[in-house]
Design a protein around this motif. Structure first.
Motif, PDB file in Angstrom:
ATOM      1  N   PRO A   1      48.573  39.946  40.575  1.00 30.91           N
ATOM      2  CA  PRO A   1      47.511  40.595  39.802  1.00 30.91           C
ATOM      3  C   PRO A   1      48.028  41.662  38.829  1.00 30.91           C
ATOM      4  O   PRO A   1      48.962  42.383  39.137  1.00 30.91           O
ATOM      5  CB  PRO A   1      46.629  41.239  40.866  1.00 30.91           C
TER       6      PRO A   1
ATOM      7  N   GLN B   1      47.765  44.038  49.515  1.00 39.33           N
ATOM      8  CA  GLN B   1      47.585  43.218  48.318  1.00 39.33           C
ATOM      9  C   GLN B   1      48.922  42.833  47.704  1.00 39.33           C
ATOM     10  O   GLN B   1      49.096  41.714  47.237  1.00 39.33           O
ATOM     11  CB  GLN B   1      46.712  43.943  47.294  1.00 39.33           C
ATOM     12  N   TYR B   2      49.862  43.764  47.701  1.00 48.07           N
ATOM     13  CA  TYR B   2      51.175  43.509  47.108  1.00 48.07           C
ATOM     14  C   TYR B   2      51.893  42.398  47.869  1.00 48.07           C
ATOM     15  O   TYR B   2      52.487  41.508  47.267  1.00 48.07           O
ATOM     16  CB  TYR B   2      51.980  44.805  47.118  1.00 48.07           C
TER      17      TYR B   2
ATOM     18  N   SER C   1      45.288  50.498  41.099  1.00 46.36           N
ATOM     19  CA  SER C   1      46.210  49.373  41.264  1.00 46.36           C
ATOM     20  C   SER C   1      45.647  48.235  42.101  1.00 46.36           C
ATOM     21  O   SER C   1      46.142  47.111  42.018  1.00 46.36           O
ATOM     22  CB  SER C   1      47.528  49.854  41.875  1.00 46.36           C
ATOM     23  N   THR C   2      44.625  48.514  42.886  1.00 46.46           N
ATOM     24  CA  THR C   2      44.038  47.466  43.734  1.00 46.46           C
ATOM     25  C   THR C   2      42.700  46.974  43.201  1.00 46.46           C
ATOM     26  O   THR C   2      42.052  46.148  43.832  1.00 46.46           O
ATOM     27  CB  THR C   2      43.851  47.969  45.179  1.00 46.46           C
ATOM     28  N   GLY C   3      42.291  47.486  42.067  1.00 46.61           N
ATOM     29  CA  GLY C   3      41.032  47.046  41.474  1.00 46.61           C
ATOM     30  C   GLY C   3      39.805  47.733  42.041  1.00 46.61           C
ATOM     31  O   GLY C   3      38.686  47.336  41.737  1.00 46.61           O
TER      32      GLY C   3
ATOM     33  N   TYR D   1      38.715  51.504  37.821  1.00 49.43           N
ATOM     34  CA  TYR D   1      39.183  50.993  36.540  1.00 49.43           C
ATOM     35  C   TYR D   1      39.173  52.113  35.505  1.00 49.43           C
ATOM     36  O   TYR D   1      38.271  52.953  35.495  1.00 49.43           O
ATOM     37  CB  TYR D   1      38.292  49.842  36.047  1.00 49.43           C
TER      38      TYR D   1
ATOM     39  N   ASP E   1      49.718  38.965  47.362  1.00 53.30           N
ATOM     40  CA  ASP E   1      49.740  38.358  46.036  1.00 53.30           C
ATOM     41  C   ASP E   1      50.248  39.376  45.017  1.00 53.30           C
ATOM     42  O   ASP E   1      49.478  40.210  44.534  1.00 53.30           O
ATOM     43  CB  ASP E   1      48.345  37.879  45.650  1.00 53.30           C
TER      44      ASP E   1
ATOM     45  N   GLY F   1      51.684  44.639  36.450  1.00 54.96           N
ATOM     46  CA  GLY F   1      51.607  43.906  37.710  1.00 54.96           C
ATOM     47  C   GLY F   1      51.929  44.797  38.899  1.00 54.96           C
ATOM     48  O   GLY F   1      52.288  45.977  38.751  1.00 54.96           O
ATOM     49  N   MET F   2      51.848  44.225  40.072  1.00 54.83           N
ATOM     50  CA  MET F   2      52.015  44.986  41.304  1.00 54.83           C
ATOM     51  C   MET F   2      53.410  45.595  41.436  1.00 54.83           C
ATOM     52  O   MET F   2      53.547  46.704  41.958  1.00 54.83           O
ATOM     53  CB  MET F   2      51.691  44.113  42.517  1.00 54.83           C
TER      54      MET F   2
ATOM     55  N   ARG G   1      46.691  44.874  36.593  1.00 55.90           N
ATOM     56  CA  ARG G   1      45.572  45.814  36.464  1.00 55.90           C
ATOM     57  C   ARG G   1      45.961  46.937  35.503  1.00 55.90           C
ATOM     58  O   ARG G   1      47.129  47.249  35.324  1.00 55.90           O
ATOM     59  CB  ARG G   1      45.191  46.359  37.832  1.00 55.90           C
TER      60      ARG G   1
END
Length: 165
Positions: A129, A122-123, A56-58, A61, A126, A140-141, A131
């Motif tokens: 994003p 991150q949430y 979820s945070t990149g 993958y 922003d 999305g988040m 993922r």
């Protein structure tokens, strides 16, 4: 054993769950804890949760092999309080779990704590994003927060760390 309500639609509950409840429940998990179902060890479960947060945070993958036409129907699961079926198998992990990355359960718990904190940061910073999720496709988040809540809740139940409400 903690009792935490199952309400995936309560954003405040999800936030409190990720900040405190999750780790309060995991404090009871020991390396020899056995699951009520499935074959994961305690450490495998904690590392599996960390991996999901990494998606979820990149930080990691995966591809989604669920056909796009089915994903929207499956996403409805993120908005209801139905539990994850006990023997649900993530299609990405059908061949088995990856090797352990941490030396012990304590280190794995610290790794999970770091990944949950990264997700929360991150949430907040922003929420835009998108993922790849292995079942729901690009989300999305907000949908990741829902997925994480249901996923971690499922595994805490699996190891008897929650009294399902």
């Amino acid at each position: 054993m903690a009792t935490i309500p199952v309400d995936v639609n309560d954003e405040k509950l999800r936030d409190t769950f990720f900040r405190t409840m999750l780790f309060d429940a995991l404090a009871e998990l020991e390396s020899d804890s056995r699951p009520g179902w499935g074959k994961m060890t305690a450490q495998q479960m904690v590392e599996h949760l960390a991996w999901a947060f990494e998606l979820s945070t990149g930080q990691a993958y995966v591809d989604c092999f669920v056909p796009e036409a089915q994903r929207e129907k499956l996403k409805a699961f993120l908005y209801d309080n139905r539990p994850t079926p006990h023997e649900f198998m993530n299609p990405v992990l059908a061949a088995g779990l990856p090797p352990l990355r941490h030396v012990d359960l304590a280190a794995a718990k610290e790794g999970l704590l770091a990944e949950v904190a990264r997700f929360a940061q991150q949430y907040i910073a922003d929420p835009a994003p998108v993922r790849m999720h292995p079942v729901f496709g690009p989300i999305g988040m907000e949908e990741w927060a829902r997925a994480h809540f249901k996923h971690t809740y499922h595994h805490l139940l699996q190891f008897g760390l929650l009294d399902g409400a």
